[in-house]
Design a protein around this motif. Structure first.
Motif, short mmCIF file in Angstrom:
data_model
loop_
_atom_site.label_atom_id
_atom_site.label_comp_id
_atom_site.label_asym_id
_atom_site.label_seq_id
_atom_site.Cartn_x
_atom_site.Cartn_y
_atom_site.Cartn_z
N VAL A 9 -9.04 3.27 -3.08
CA VAL A 9 -8.20 4.09 -3.97
C VAL A 9 -9.08 4.83 -4.97
O VAL A 9 -8.93 6.05 -5.19
CB VAL A 9 -7.17 3.21 -4.71
CG1 VAL A 9 -6.44 4.02 -5.78
CG2 VAL A 9 -6.16 2.62 -3.73
N GLN A 66 4.57 3.67 3.26
CA GLN A 66 4.16 2.40 2.67
C GLN A 66 3.83 1.39 3.76
O GLN A 66 4.30 1.50 4.90
CB GLN A 66 5.25 1.86 1.74
CG GLN A 66 5.54 2.77 0.55
CD GLN A 66 6.53 2.17 -0.42
OE1 GLN A 66 6.16 1.39 -1.28
NE2 GLN A 66 7.79 2.54 -0.29
N ARG A 101 -4.41 8.91 2.74
CA ARG A 101 -5.15 8.55 1.55
C ARG A 101 -4.38 7.41 0.88
O ARG A 101 -3.17 7.49 0.72
CB ARG A 101 -5.27 9.74 0.59
CG ARG A 101 -6.09 9.40 -0.66
CD ARG A 101 -6.48 10.64 -1.45
NE ARG A 101 -7.55 11.37 -0.78
CZ ARG A 101 -7.42 12.58 -0.24
NH1 ARG A 101 -6.28 13.22 -0.31
NH2 ARG A 101 -8.45 13.16 0.35
N VAL A 102 -5.08 6.34 0.54
CA VAL A 102 -4.43 5.20 -0.12
C VAL A 102 -4.25 5.56 -1.59
O VAL A 102 -5.22 5.66 -2.33
CB VAL A 102 -5.25 3.91 0.04
CG1 VAL A 102 -4.48 2.73 -0.58
CG2 VAL A 102 -5.55 3.62 1.51
N GLU A 103 -3.01 5.77 -2.00
CA GLU A 103 -2.72 6.19 -3.36
C GLU A 103 -2.72 5.02 -4.34
O GLU A 103 -3.11 5.15 -5.49
CB GLU A 103 -1.35 6.89 -3.40
CG GLU A 103 -1.30 8.19 -2.62
CD GLU A 103 -2.06 9.29 -3.30
OE1 GLU A 103 -1.64 9.71 -4.39
OE2 GLU A 103 -3.10 9.74 -2.76
N SER A 104 -2.27 3.85 -3.86
CA SER A 104 -2.23 2.68 -4.73
C SER A 104 -2.09 1.42 -3.90
O SER A 104 -1.69 1.47 -2.73
CB SER A 104 -1.05 2.77 -5.73
OG SER A 104 0.18 2.73 -5.05
N VAL A 105 -2.44 0.29 -4.51
CA VAL A 105 -2.25 -1.01 -3.87
C VAL A 105 -1.79 -1.99 -4.95
O VAL A 105 -2.36 -2.03 -6.05
CB VAL A 105 -3.54 -1.50 -3.18
CG1 VAL A 105 -4.72 -1.52 -4.14
CG2 VAL A 105 -3.35 -2.88 -2.56
N LEU A 129 -9.35 -2.48 -0.98
CA LEU A 129 -8.41 -1.37 -1.03
C LEU A 129 -8.44 -0.66 -2.39
O LEU A 129 -8.30 0.57 -2.46
CB LEU A 129 -7.00 -1.87 -0.71
CG LEU A 129 -6.79 -2.24 0.76
CD1 LEU A 129 -5.55 -3.10 0.92
CD2 LEU A 129 -6.67 -0.97 1.62
N LEU A 168 0.84 -1.19 0.00
CA LEU A 168 0.00 0.00 0.00
C LEU A 168 0.88 1.24 0.00
O LEU A 168 1.85 1.33 0.77
CB LEU A 168 -0.91 0.05 1.23
CG LEU A 168 -2.15 -0.85 1.27
CD1 LEU A 168 -1.77 -2.32 1.25
CD2 LEU A 168 -2.98 -0.53 2.51
N ARG A 169 0.55 2.18 -0.85
CA ARG A 169 1.21 3.48 -0.87
C ARG A 169 0.27 4.48 -0.21
O ARG A 169 -0.85 4.70 -0.69
CB ARG A 169 1.54 3.90 -2.30
CG ARG A 169 2.39 5.16 -2.42
CD ARG A 169 2.77 5.40 -3.88
NE ARG A 169 3.70 6.51 -4.02
CZ ARG A 169 3.34 7.79 -4.20
NH1 ARG A 169 2.05 8.09 -4.28
NH2 ARG A 169 4.24 8.73 -4.32
N LEU A 170 0.70 5.04 0.92
CA LEU A 170 -0.14 5.91 1.73
C LEU A 170 0.40 7.34 1.69
O LEU A 170 1.61 7.55 1.83
CB LEU A 170 -0.16 5.43 3.19
CG LEU A 170 -0.52 3.96 3.43
CD1 LEU A 170 -0.29 3.60 4.89
CD2 LEU A 170 -1.96 3.68 3.02
#
Length: 258
Positions: free
Chosen positions: A96, A74, A110-114, A92, A5-7
């Motif tokens: 996003v 992350q 904010r979850v930018e990507s998974v 997730l 996860l990119r946070l």
């Protein structure tokens, strides 16, 4: 398998070092309304693990470990249960797409990507602890291990002051127990680990049952020069499920280094 996860921090905030139960709660919240929601009340092994939110220190390298709005962190979540990882991934991805904020304790992101990852072991490899390995040695084994605690404890956490043998034995026994329960079959025990590099003992403060508890763990590197067959399968399982105890609290999370 695991998810990366990119946070992105949505505000100026402090890094919460007592993140374990809050991160665990965040994962459980993602399972609401699914068959996996029963994991919350399941006794024993839950077969998932997670890293800390990394890096701990931000761009300012502030001793208070604060995060400025917009800084990126992350998080890794791992499990040998492919269905569980798939369900978390779907939840997730929806977060996003909706650009929704998530809260982990007092930290907001904010979850930018998974992204789904499947790290694989080579014949020779090195594993490093992303989070401390916790092992508890029960009272009935104190004498056989040559452990004399300062008080009458029901168990002690392994630390470098104790003999090395109980660390290895408890670590391997724990891995075999989890493997048997997960696959529902027998597995004859044999020596798994080859080379150990002890780094340090660490103390984490964890909230359990509304109380803050000190949890002693240790940081390691494990080197393997010849991984094949059942041994490779067991280590791969441990890479997904976590090493040692309290994996669903984020302890024993492992990373592979080629």
């Amino acid at each position: 398998m695991r998810l990366l996860l990119r946070l992105k921090s949505v505000k100026d905030q402090f890094y919460d070092l007592r993140y374990h139960h809050k991160l665990q709660g965040f994962i459980y919240s993602l399972l609401d309304g699914s068959p996996y929601v029963r994991l919350h009340d399941k006794r024993g092994y839950k077969f998932f693990c997670f890293s800390n939110i990394f890096p701990e220190r931000g761009e300012k390298n502030d001793p208070a470990q604060d995060m400025s709005a917009g800084e990126v962190r992350q998080l890794l979540i791992s499990s040998p249960e492919v269905g569980l990882i798939g369900f978390l991934n779907d939840r997730l991805v929806k977060i996003v797409d909706e650009r929704a904020e998530v809260n982990i304790g007092d930290m907001s992101f904010r979850v930018e990507s998974v992204n789904a990852l499947e790290p694989r072991l080579g014949r020779s490899c090195r594993l490093v602890t992303g989070t401390p390995i916790v092992l508890r040695i029960p009272k009935e084994r104190f004498e056989s291990y040559g452990i004399v605690p300062p008080r009458d404890y029901d168990y002690v956490y392994w630390r470098k002051e104790w003999p090395f043998e109980p660390f290895v034995k408890q670590l391997e026994e724990n891995l075999f127990k989890k493997y048997r329960e997960f696959y529902g079959g027998a597995a004859e025990e044999f020596p798994i680990f080859e080379q150990f590099v002890f780094k340090k003992t660490v103390c984490n403060h964890v909230v359990m049952g509304g109380k803050e508890v000190k949890m002693l763990g240790s940081i390691w590197e494990f080197h393997f020069s010849y991984l094949e067959g059942k041994k490779r399968e067991l280590i791969q399982f441990g890479l997904d499920a976590g090493f040692g105890e309290l994996n669903s609290m984020g302890f024993g999370f492992m990373n592979v280094v080629r």
